[in-house]
Scaffold this motif. Sequence first.
Motif, PDB file in Angstrom:
ATOM      1  N   VAL A   1       0.966  -1.147  -0.036  1.00 11.30           N
ATOM      2  CA  VAL A   1      -0.062   0.104   0.062  1.00 11.30           C
ATOM      3  C   VAL A   1       0.906   1.343   0.127  1.00 11.30           C
ATOM      4  O   VAL A   1       2.224   0.989   0.395  1.00 11.30           O
ATOM      5  CB  VAL A   1      -1.036   0.134   1.367  1.00 11.30           C
ATOM      6  CG1 VAL A   1      -1.873  -1.223   1.076  1.00 11.30           C
ATOM      7  CG2 VAL A   1      -0.094   0.076   2.649  1.00 11.30           C
ATOM      8  N   THR A   2       0.483   2.250  -0.619  1.00 10.82           N
ATOM      9  CA  THR A   2       1.084   3.583  -0.647  1.00 10.82           C
ATOM     10  C   THR A   2      -0.190   4.300   0.160  1.00 10.82           C
ATOM     11  O   THR A   2      -1.461   4.448   0.165  1.00 10.82           O
ATOM     12  CB  THR A   2       1.471   4.090  -1.869  1.00 10.82           C
ATOM     13  OG1 THR A   2       0.244   4.230  -2.635  1.00 10.82           O
ATOM     14  CG2 THR A   2       2.536   3.305  -2.301  1.00 10.82           C
ATOM     15  N   ILE A   3       0.494   5.264   1.180  1.00 14.18           N
ATOM     16  CA  ILE A   3      -0.454   6.266   2.004  1.00 14.18           C
ATOM     17  C   ILE A   3      -0.161   7.487   1.828  1.00 14.18           C
ATOM     18  O   ILE A   3       1.076   8.155   1.876  1.00 14.18           O
ATOM     19  CB  ILE A   3      -0.407   6.124   3.516  1.00 14.18           C
ATOM     20  CG1 ILE A   3      -0.976   4.525   3.777  1.00 14.18           C
ATOM     21  CG2 ILE A   3      -1.286   7.069   4.410  1.00 14.18           C
ATOM     22  CD1 ILE A   3      -0.759   4.211   5.352  1.00 14.18           C
ATOM     23  N   GLY A   4      -0.804   8.503   1.179  1.00 13.49           N
ATOM     24  CA  GLY A   4      -0.632  10.079   0.904  1.00 13.49           C
ATOM     25  C   GLY A   4      -0.807  10.606   2.195  1.00 13.49           C
ATOM     26  O   GLY A   4      -1.772  10.484   3.035  1.00 13.49           O
ATOM     27  N   ASP A   5       0.066  11.536   2.369  1.00 12.91           N
ATOM     28  CA  ASP A   5      -0.157  12.676   3.433  1.00 12.91           C
ATOM     29  C   ASP A   5      -0.648  13.891   3.093  1.00 12.91           C
ATOM     30  O   ASP A   5      -0.967  14.204   1.774  1.00 12.91           O
ATOM     31  CB  ASP A   5       1.052  12.803   4.304  1.00 12.91           C
ATOM     32  CG  ASP A   5       2.475  13.236   3.217  1.00 12.91           C
ATOM     33  OD1 ASP A   5       1.883  13.850   2.605  1.00 12.91           O
ATOM     34  OD2 ASP A   5       3.553  12.921   3.556  1.00 12.91           O
TER      35      ASP A   5
ATOM     36  N   ASN B   1      -7.779   9.636   4.916  1.00 15.87           N
ATOM     37  CA  ASN B   1      -8.388   8.620   4.989  1.00 15.87           C
ATOM     38  C   ASN B   1      -8.486   7.548   3.562  1.00 15.87           C
ATOM     39  O   ASN B   1      -9.335   6.721   3.280  1.00 15.87           O
ATOM     40  CB  ASN B   1     -10.039   8.882   4.974  1.00 15.87           C
ATOM     41  CG  ASN B   1     -10.531   9.515   3.812  1.00 15.87           C
ATOM     42  OD1 ASN B   1      -9.910   9.955   2.927  1.00 15.87           O
ATOM     43  ND2 ASN B   1     -11.907   9.280   3.600  1.00 15.87           N
ATOM     44  N   ARG B   2      -7.377   7.986   2.955  1.00 13.37           N
ATOM     45  CA  ARG B   2      -7.215   7.290   1.740  1.00 13.37           C
ATOM     46  C   ARG B   2      -6.172   6.432   1.927  1.00 13.37           C
ATOM     47  O   ARG B   2      -4.969   6.613   2.254  1.00 13.37           O
ATOM     48  CB  ARG B   2      -6.943   8.093   0.537  1.00 13.37           C
ATOM     49  CG  ARG B   2      -6.449   7.868  -0.974  1.00 13.37           C
ATOM     50  CD  ARG B   2      -6.288   8.623  -1.881  1.00 13.37           C
ATOM     51  NE  ARG B   2      -5.347   8.357  -2.838  1.00 13.37           N
ATOM     52  CZ  ARG B   2      -5.262   8.818  -4.039  1.00 13.37           C
ATOM     53  NH1 ARG B   2      -5.982   9.738  -4.390  1.00 13.37           N
ATOM     54  NH2 ARG B   2      -4.405   8.367  -4.904  1.00 13.37           N
ATOM     55  N   ILE B   3      -6.080   5.019   1.179  1.00 10.58           N
ATOM     56  CA  ILE B   3      -4.939   4.007   1.027  1.00 10.58           C
ATOM     57  C   ILE B   3      -5.054   3.399  -0.360  1.00 10.58           C
ATOM     58  O   ILE B   3      -6.196   3.102  -0.799  1.00 10.58           O
ATOM     59  CB  ILE B   3      -5.156   2.929   2.105  1.00 10.58           C
ATOM     60  CG1 ILE B   3      -5.310   3.166   3.519  1.00 10.58           C
ATOM     61  CG2 ILE B   3      -3.969   1.764   1.906  1.00 10.58           C
ATOM     62  CD1 ILE B   3      -5.427   2.124   4.613  1.00 10.58           C
ATOM     63  N   ASP B   4      -3.837   3.528  -0.972  1.00  8.45           N
ATOM     64  CA  ASP B   4      -3.607   3.236  -2.197  1.00  8.45           C
ATOM     65  C   ASP B   4      -3.070   1.563  -2.356  1.00  8.45           C
ATOM     66  O   ASP B   4      -1.959   1.457  -1.857  1.00  8.45           O
ATOM     67  CB  ASP B   4      -2.705   3.854  -3.173  1.00  8.45           C
ATOM     68  CG  ASP B   4      -3.412   5.266  -3.498  1.00  8.45           C
ATOM     69  OD1 ASP B   4      -4.544   5.408  -3.252  1.00  8.45           O
ATOM     70  OD2 ASP B   4      -2.472   6.219  -3.839  1.00  8.45           O
TER      71      ASP B   4
ATOM     72  N   GLU C   1     -11.045   3.926   0.214  1.00  5.18           N
ATOM     73  CA  GLU C   1     -11.264   5.407   1.205  1.00  5.18           C
ATOM     74  C   GLU C   1     -11.854   4.796   2.459  1.00  5.18           C
ATOM     75  O   GLU C   1     -12.831   3.985   2.471  1.00  5.18           O
ATOM     76  CB  GLU C   1     -11.904   6.284   0.463  1.00  5.18           C
ATOM     77  CG  GLU C   1     -11.294   6.900  -0.581  1.00  5.18           C
ATOM     78  CD  GLU C   1     -11.926   8.287  -1.181  1.00  5.18           C
ATOM     79  OE1 GLU C   1     -13.303   8.285  -0.647  1.00  5.18           O
ATOM     80  OE2 GLU C   1     -11.764   8.993  -1.911  1.00  5.18           O
ATOM     81  N   ILE C   2     -11.325   4.975   3.407  1.00  2.00           N
ATOM     82  CA  ILE C   2     -11.634   4.368   4.846  1.00  2.00           C
ATOM     83  C   ILE C   2     -12.876   5.327   5.323  1.00  2.00           C
ATOM     84  O   ILE C   2     -12.563   6.601   5.884  1.00  2.00           O
ATOM     85  CB  ILE C   2     -10.578   4.384   5.925  1.00  2.00           C
ATOM     86  CG1 ILE C   2      -9.431   3.737   5.123  1.00  2.00           C
ATOM     87  CG2 ILE C   2     -10.964   3.691   7.187  1.00  2.00           C
ATOM     88  CD1 ILE C   2      -9.805   2.208   4.918  1.00  2.00           C
TER      89      ILE C   2
ATOM     90  N   ILE D   1      -8.321  -4.824   6.297  1.00  2.00           N
ATOM     91  CA  ILE D   1      -8.060  -3.721   6.955  1.00  2.00           C
ATOM     92  C   ILE D   1      -8.812  -3.546   8.193  1.00  2.00           C
ATOM     93  O   ILE D   1     -10.058  -3.284   8.206  1.00  2.00           O
ATOM     94  CB  ILE D   1      -8.248  -2.041   5.932  1.00  2.00           C
ATOM     95  CG1 ILE D   1      -7.239  -2.487   4.799  1.00  2.00           C
ATOM     96  CG2 ILE D   1      -7.635  -1.062   6.790  1.00  2.00           C
ATOM     97  CD1 ILE D   1      -7.476  -1.436   3.679  1.00  2.00           C
ATOM     98  N   ARG D   2      -8.167  -3.454   9.252  1.00  2.19           N
ATOM     99  CA  ARG D   2      -9.016  -3.403  10.622  1.00  2.19           C
ATOM    100  C   ARG D   2      -8.615  -2.119  11.265  1.00  2.19           C
ATOM    101  O   ARG D   2      -7.482  -1.657  11.369  1.00  2.19           O
ATOM    102  CB  ARG D   2      -8.706  -4.671  11.418  1.00  2.19           C
ATOM    103  CG  ARG D   2      -9.265  -5.773  10.968  1.00  2.19           C
ATOM    104  CD  ARG D   2      -8.895  -7.208  11.889  1.00  2.19           C
ATOM    105  NE  ARG D   2      -9.624  -8.342  11.605  1.00  2.19           N
ATOM    106  CZ  ARG D   2      -9.100  -9.105  10.657  1.00  2.19           C
ATOM    107  NH1 ARG D   2      -7.722  -9.025  10.103  1.00  2.19           N
ATOM    108  NH2 ARG D   2      -9.623 -10.415  10.163  1.00  2.19           N
ATOM    109  N   ASP D   3      -9.535  -1.515  11.921  1.00  2.51           N
ATOM    110  CA  ASP D   3      -9.174  -0.353  12.958  1.00  2.51           C
ATOM    111  C   ASP D   3      -8.855  -0.964  14.091  1.00  2.51           C
ATOM    112  O   ASP D   3      -9.740  -1.555  14.922  1.00  2.51           O
ATOM    113  CB  ASP D   3     -10.390   0.478  12.790  1.00  2.51           C
ATOM    114  CG  ASP D   3     -10.174   1.574  13.860  1.00  2.51           C
ATOM    115  OD1 ASP D   3      -9.077   2.126  14.327  1.00  2.51           O
ATOM    116  OD2 ASP D   3     -11.200   2.039  14.607  1.00  2.51           O
ATOM    117  N   VAL D   4      -7.568  -0.704  14.542  1.00  4.50           N
ATOM    118  CA  VAL D   4      -7.200  -1.326  15.680  1.00  4.50           C
ATOM    119  C   VAL D   4      -7.162  -0.128  16.882  1.00  4.50           C
ATOM    120  O   VAL D   4      -6.901  -0.549  18.208  1.00  4.50           O
ATOM    121  CB  VAL D   4      -5.997  -2.101  15.589  1.00  4.50           C
ATOM    122  CG1 VAL D   4      -6.104  -3.088  14.920  1.00  4.50           C
ATOM    123  CG2 VAL D   4      -4.896  -0.951  15.304  1.00  4.50           C
TER     124      VAL D   4
END
Length: 426
Positions: free
Chosen positions: A309-313, A345-348, A365-366, A395-398
Amino acid sequence: MKEIYLGLDLCKKNIQMSYYREDKQEPESIYQLNNTETYQLPNVMFYSYDEKKWYVGNSVSTIRFQTEGVMVEDVMGNMDTEVATVVDDNIYSPEELLLILLKTHIEEFLERSEEYVLCGLTITLEQYHKKVYDVLCKLREELSLKPEQFYIMSHENAFFQYVMNQDEKLRNNSVAMFEYGTDGMEYYRIDRKNQGNTRIYYLRRENMKEEMSYSKLFGDVEELDRQFAELARVKMKETYISTVYLTGPGFNDNWIEESKKVVCDGRRVFMGQNLYTKGACYHAKLGSYETDKDCILCTEGSIPFDIGVTIGDTEGRNQFHLIALGGREWYNMKGKVTLFLDGTNRIDVVYRDKVTKEMQKEIIEIHGLPKRPPKTTKLSLEVELFDERMGAIVIRDVGFGKIYPTTNKIYRKEFTVGSRNREETT
């Protein structure tokens, strides 16, 4: 204690084992105790009522006539059934019997090598079987091996590991193998292609079971020799081949005459029955040949891409996080990472082709998470394939400790190799 590593080839009718000791340069295969002509240990078991003990492999042929007990045959064949076996008032499932068979084989060998401790085990299979795979994972726990000390691989991969640990001169060009088993003959070939500094190995398998059935061994062997010679002549003309391996119970010196001249013409040829188990043993001791090398193995059953995954800031920067490393059997394609979202809230999701280096991206998009300060939204991302074509990213919210407890939300991204993905939220 000294280190010892095991490679085990688990087939329908028998198993073979090889071991690698720290004082040896090469793996050695385990013979039958009363027959140094074969490495094949039959998948049979015997329970002695008097001793309250299981016997396995070739020791069964003696003990079964010396004491009262129960004989269990075709242990692997029973894995496709739900048939239970009653022994001394205990009920055993096929999975439990296979676990006992394998564990007993390994423990009996280790008892003969008391100064050694098992530090690695690689098992190779003819084909994937869910029940067998689960038993092998249980075996790892029973032997107290860490995940990194244990691996399950295909016959193709074991062949590759064996070839790549031989003298480099034997693989100047392509490498071929004919396997003549009870189901018939199959042909394997490893071809190398250089792409910049990267070496790409393509391993393909061809089914020849119709042309070369096992039943031909019991007919006119001169005709069998002629037919195999013609088949080999065609295959040897397809490309330059440095080395040919002949394996499987169908190959023996009793019938190979004309065909031997064909395969030996300008090539090195080796015939033996313990290639897969030695390949697995090399892996157990040395790890995958591809590790830390500019080298990629492509086979029909392996997944040719990495998943990450890539996560944008907020400043538009992206960082790649590897979840599952490709280039291995689909059932070994799994992994897990933990990430913190930072103002997005975006994960690629990224599928990175190991050969072409091309990347296919999909956006997740989470939604539905509470607003939290930057870097306090902690997510667990896990990937696993279900077969050669389908898998999922979960994907889990921990949460973030007691300050920002988890919402227990799960986001699931299913994917199919070569087609569109679909997304579900729970």
